[in-house]
Design an enzyme around this catalytic site. Structure first.
Site, short mmCIF file in Angstrom:
data_model
loop_
_atom_site.label_atom_id
_atom_site.label_comp_id
_atom_site.label_asym_id
_atom_site.label_seq_id
_atom_site.Cartn_x
_atom_site.Cartn_y
_atom_site.Cartn_z
N ASP A 12 8.56 -5.14 10.66
CA ASP A 12 9.53 -4.09 10.32
C ASP A 12 10.60 -3.95 11.39
OD1 ASP A 12 8.14 -3.47 7.97
OD2 ASP A 12 6.81 -2.10 9.02
N LYS A 64 7.06 -2.28 -2.43
CA LYS A 64 6.37 -1.15 -3.09
C LYS A 64 7.04 -0.83 -4.42
CE LYS A 64 4.58 0.86 1.16
NZ LYS A 64 5.28 0.03 2.16
N GLU A 70 10.90 -3.08 -17.12
CA GLU A 70 12.04 -4.01 -17.15
C GLU A 70 12.66 -4.18 -15.76
OE1 GLU A 70 11.47 -1.47 -19.18
OE2 GLU A 70 11.15 -2.46 -21.10
N SER A 119 -1.65 5.21 3.75
CA SER A 119 -2.33 5.51 5.01
C SER A 119 -1.84 6.77 5.71
CB SER A 119 -2.13 4.32 5.96
OG SER A 119 -0.75 4.10 6.18
N PRO A 172 -3.29 -1.47 5.75
CA PRO A 172 -2.34 -1.05 6.80
C PRO A 172 -2.81 0.23 7.49
CG PRO A 172 -1.56 -0.30 4.67
CD PRO A 172 -2.91 -0.94 4.44
N GLY A 173 -2.29 0.41 8.72
CA GLY A 173 -2.61 1.63 9.46
C GLY A 173 -3.39 1.38 10.73
N VAL A 174 -3.63 0.10 11.05
CA VAL A 174 -4.34 -0.24 12.28
C VAL A 174 -3.38 -0.12 13.47
CG1 VAL A 174 -5.30 -2.21 13.56
CG2 VAL A 174 -6.07 -1.74 11.23
O1 O7E Z 1 2.05 1.39 11.36
P1 O7E Z 1 2.47 -0.02 11.60
O2 O7E Z 1 3.66 -0.16 12.46
O3 O7E Z 1 1.31 -0.89 12.05
O4 O7E Z 1 2.96 -0.62 10.20
C1 O7E Z 1 2.23 -0.48 9.03
C2 O7E Z 1 2.93 -1.21 7.93
O5 O7E Z 1 2.21 -1.04 6.72
C3 O7E Z 1 4.34 -0.70 7.65
O6 O7E Z 1 5.09 -1.81 7.18
C4 O7E Z 1 4.15 0.29 6.51
O7 O7E Z 1 5.30 0.36 5.70
C5 O7E Z 1 3.00 -0.37 5.76
N1 O7E Z 1 2.12 0.53 5.01
C6 O7E Z 1 1.52 1.60 5.62
O8 O7E Z 1 1.66 1.82 6.82
N2 O7E Z 1 0.74 2.44 4.88
C7 O7E Z 1 0.50 2.25 3.57
O9 O7E Z 1 -0.24 3.02 2.97
C8 O7E Z 1 1.07 1.14 2.94
C9 O7E Z 1 1.83 0.27 3.69
C10 O7E Z 1 2.21 -0.95 3.10
O10 O7E Z 1 2.44 -1.96 3.69
O11 O7E Z 1 2.18 -0.96 1.79
C11 O7E Z 1 1.98 -2.11 1.22
C12 O7E Z 1 0.93 -2.93 1.94
#
Ligand code: O7E
Length: 216
Positions: A12, A64, A70, A119, A172-174
């Site tokens: 990102d 997302k 369509e 997350s 995601p969320g680590v």
């Molecule tokens: O918190 P970070 O910097 O480790 O980034 C987490 C990435 O996962 C970021 O791109 C964010 O947009 C994405 N993400 C979430 O953080 N939470 C979600 O619930 C979903 C996403 C995501 O990537 O959605 C599709 C996988």
């Protein structure tokens, strides 16, 4: 999807220059990169093929997708034509909208990830109450790839139980959001890590540390 070391980089960043620096730094450890709106809006859809060609990485496009069938179909077609190996699609829009992306994926021989629950704290208001239904819908549609949160391990476990052990879950969320790698990988097939790597002063060593930690 085969994800090296079970870690996906969320790239990102907002310039190609920085994207290449980070992708290059972690390339010994990570071969799957999630490209989302920050990079695609700043540098264009071609950022997908540029990264893919330079690093031979798999690209998951995180747009997302959440529109009528369509429009979803057009978004998915353009994303796959840009070189993405997979696209992330919101489930709350319903089966018809998700199916439109699945049809595009089938035609392009690519994959769909269904986003069930998110997350961040705000997701508990509207998305969490629907998440189990979304996961059930995914199973009914025959979807094999899912996204579920690393910040709420009990929710990740619940989603795993619904989609089954053969489904492929990325989480995601680590790191920056507080999720922890090992507990996430108890239920997910791969963890998505963004800021902890690309904001670190040494992305290569940070990625190595995360990967080494998994093997312990
Ligand atoms: O918190 P970070 O910097 O480790 O980034 C987490 C990435 O996962 C970021 O791109 C964010 O947009 C994405 N993400 C979430 O953080 N939470 C979600 O619930 C979903 C996403 C995501 O990537 O959605 C599709 C996988």
């Amino acid at each position: 999807m085969e994800v090296k070391n079970r870690i996906i980089l969320a790239l990102d960043v907002k310039t190609m220059e920085r994207a290449f620096e980070v992708a290059d730094a972690v390339s010994d450890y990570i071969n799957t990169i999630k490209v989302g709106y920050p990079l695609a809006l700043a540098e264009g859809l071609e950022s997908i093929s540029m990264i893919k060609e330079e690093f031979s990485s798999k690209i998951i496009a995180d747009f997302k997708v959440a529109d009528i069938p369509e429009t979803n179909r057009k978004i998915a077609d353009l994303t796959f034509e840009a070189g993405a190996d997979a696209i992330i699609v919101h489930g709350f829009v319903g089966a018809d909208s998700v199916t439109a992306c699945m049809e595009s994926a089938d035609e392009h021989d690519k994959e769909v990830f269904l986003l069930t629950e998110m997350s961040h704290p705000g997701a508990s208001a509207f998305l969490q109450p629907a998440a189990e239904h979304i996961a059930e819908m995914g199973v009914e549609l025959g979807i094999k790839n899912y996204v579920a949160p690393a910040t709420k391990i009990n929710r990740l476990e619940t989603i795993r139980n619904i989609v089954g052990k053969n489904a492929f879950i990325i989480s995601p969320g680590v790191g920056a959001q507080g999720g922890e790698t090992s507990s996430t990988l108890d239920f997910a097939d791969a963890a998505i890590v963004g800021r902890s790597i690309y904001l670190s002063h040494d992305p290569k060593n940070t990625a190595k540390g995360i990967v080494d930690g998994i093997k312990l």
